[in-house]
Design an enzyme around this catalytic site. Structure first.
Site, mmCIF file in Angstrom:
data_model
loop_
_atom_site.group_PDB
_atom_site.id
_atom_site.type_symbol
_atom_site.label_atom_id
_atom_site.label_comp_id
_atom_site.label_asym_id
_atom_site.label_seq_id
_atom_site.Cartn_x
_atom_site.Cartn_y
_atom_site.Cartn_z
ATOM 1 N N SER A 8 -35.500 4.466 4.166
ATOM 2 C CA SER A 8 -35.526 5.925 4.274
ATOM 3 C C SER A 8 -35.660 6.548 2.893
ATOM 4 C CB SER A 8 -34.236 6.427 4.926
ATOM 5 O OG SER A 8 -34.120 7.811 4.682
ATOM 6 N N HIS A 33 -39.432 5.257 6.469
ATOM 7 C CA HIS A 33 -38.715 6.189 7.345
ATOM 8 C C HIS A 33 -38.643 7.548 6.650
ATOM 9 C CE1 HIS A 33 -35.758 7.050 10.565
ATOM 10 N NE2 HIS A 33 -35.106 7.757 9.645
ATOM 11 N N ASP A 35 -37.286 11.361 6.964
ATOM 12 C CA ASP A 35 -36.318 12.220 7.642
ATOM 13 C C ASP A 35 -36.664 13.678 7.428
ATOM 14 O OD1 ASP A 35 -34.248 10.374 8.669
ATOM 15 O OD2 ASP A 35 -34.073 9.806 6.556
ATOM 16 N N MET A 37 -35.622 17.426 8.139
ATOM 17 C CA MET A 37 -34.450 18.207 8.561
ATOM 18 C C MET A 37 -34.753 19.686 8.415
ATOM 19 S SD MET A 37 -31.490 16.155 6.571
ATOM 20 C CE MET A 37 -31.367 14.364 6.629
ATOM 21 N N HIS A 66 -38.806 10.758 11.528
ATOM 22 C CA HIS A 66 -37.600 11.081 12.296
ATOM 23 C C HIS A 66 -37.377 12.589 12.194
ATOM 24 C CE1 HIS A 66 -32.889 10.577 12.438
ATOM 25 N NE2 HIS A 66 -33.358 11.228 13.486
ATOM 26 N N MET A 68 -35.402 15.693 12.718
ATOM 27 C CA MET A 68 -34.103 16.314 13.015
ATOM 28 C C MET A 68 -34.342 17.819 13.020
ATOM 29 S SD MET A 68 -31.786 13.762 10.749
ATOM 30 C CE MET A 68 -33.217 13.130 9.888
ATOM 31 N N MET A 137 -28.366 6.825 16.476
ATOM 32 C CA MET A 137 -27.783 7.269 15.204
ATOM 33 C C MET A 137 -26.413 6.596 15.057
ATOM 34 S SD MET A 137 -29.920 9.207 13.630
ATOM 35 C CE MET A 137 -28.805 9.453 12.248
ATOM 36 N N ASP A 175 -29.745 3.886 12.457
ATOM 37 C CA ASP A 175 -29.961 4.753 11.293
ATOM 38 C C ASP A 175 -28.637 5.387 10.874
ATOM 39 O OD1 ASP A 175 -30.979 6.482 9.411
ATOM 40 O OD2 ASP A 175 -32.107 7.729 10.824
HETATM 41 C C1 DX5 Z 1 -29.428 10.666 8.252
HETATM 42 C C2 DX5 Z 1 -30.845 10.158 8.198
HETATM 43 C C3 DX5 Z 1 -30.948 8.784 7.663
HETATM 44 C C4 DX5 Z 1 -30.481 8.587 6.239
HETATM 45 C C5 DX5 Z 1 -29.825 7.229 6.195
HETATM 46 O O1 DX5 Z 1 -29.343 11.813 8.989
HETATM 47 O O2 DX5 Z 1 -31.426 10.154 9.490
HETATM 48 O O3 DX5 Z 1 -32.238 8.224 7.856
HETATM 49 O O4 DX5 Z 1 -31.499 8.656 5.296
HETATM 50 O O5 DX5 Z 1 -29.233 7.060 4.969
HETATM 51 P P1 DX5 Z 1 -28.194 5.887 4.646
HETATM 52 O O6 DX5 Z 1 -28.894 4.583 4.920
HETATM 53 O O7 DX5 Z 1 -27.879 6.097 3.202
HETATM 54 O O8 DX5 Z 1 -27.008 6.085 5.541
HETATM 55 ZN ZN ZN Z 2 -33.362 9.000 9.817
#
Ligand code: DX5
Ligand code: ZN
Length: 222
Positions: A8, A33, A35, A37, A66, A68, A137, A175
């Protein structure tokens, strides 16, 4: 079973994002990956289409996006156009999850559904036939570097067990909080797509990638 390591980039150094991506891809990462948000579905805001379009120029790696994001169906085509290879949306974020899944499918990329730690597996009942992957998650979404929630292990195991009983070859992605300490637990429980942010990008990302790839190769019996 096929195992996938999906670093990620939330934990990467954005000053050198292209370089960081290149180093994990060269070291064997199977996917990247990403993310996204929106500051609504989750408290924080990360990045979106312009960044994806830009890093798409530097690699052919699989982009595991991903979302969010509240009402993600608004943006499916935009994410496909900027380079997503797979799109995962949250069951909790959609008005009509079935319709959203179908529009990702129509757009021609792989489809995933993500469930927060507090969301029951039963919401997948009528969806398992139409998705490629379920993302469980293992922390509450929104931030990197959080601690793995122990009760996730039971949930991963229950979903894998169900897939075995029903003869499904579903990808189960995990994740949040996956590290050298928690990796074996999620693999034993049946996860096969592994997202890692801090565990890859804190320290030497290439070396960490090689370490985890070797672990996954052993599981796969390669
Ligand atoms: C959290 C994200 C993850 C995050 C994971 O909301 O969806 O993908 O980057 O990070 P680590 O591996 O540091 O927990
Ligand atoms: Zn993620």
């Amino acid at each position: 079973m096929n195992y996938t390591l999906s670093p990620s980039i939330l934990a990467a150094d954005f000053k050198h994002l292209g370089r960081d991506i290149e180093s994990v891809v060269e070291a064997g990462a199977d996917a990247i990956h990403i993310d996204v948000m929106d500051g609504n579905f989750v408290p924080s805001i990360s990045y979106g289409m312009p960044l994806i379009r830009s890093i798409r120029q530097g690699t052919n790696s699989f982009f595991d996006v991903h979302l969010m994001v509240t009402d993600p169906e608004r943006y499916i085509q935009d994410f496909v156009d900027c380079g997503a290879d797979g799109i995962t949306i949250h069951a909790e974020a959609c008005r009509d999850i079935e319709n959203a899944v179908k529009s990702i499918r129509r757009a021609g990329v792989r489809v995933g559904i993500a469930l927060n730690p507090g969301t029951s597996l039963s919401c997948l009942d009528y969806l398992l036939d139409i998705v490629d992957m379920v993302l469980l998650m293992t922390v509450n979404p929104g931030f990197g570097g959080q601690k793995y929630i122990e009760s996730s292990t039971r949930k991963i195991r229950a979903l894998r067990q169900r897939c075995i009983e029903e003869g499904r070859e579903l990808d189960i992605e995990v994740d949040g909080g996956i590290t050298r300490e928690t990796l074996d637990t999620v693999l034993d429980a049946g996860a096969n797509v592994i997202v890692m942010g801090s565990a890859i990008f804190r320290g030497d990302a290439a070396e960490n990638t090689r370490y985890f790839k070797e672990k996954l190769a052993k599981r796969a019996g390669v």
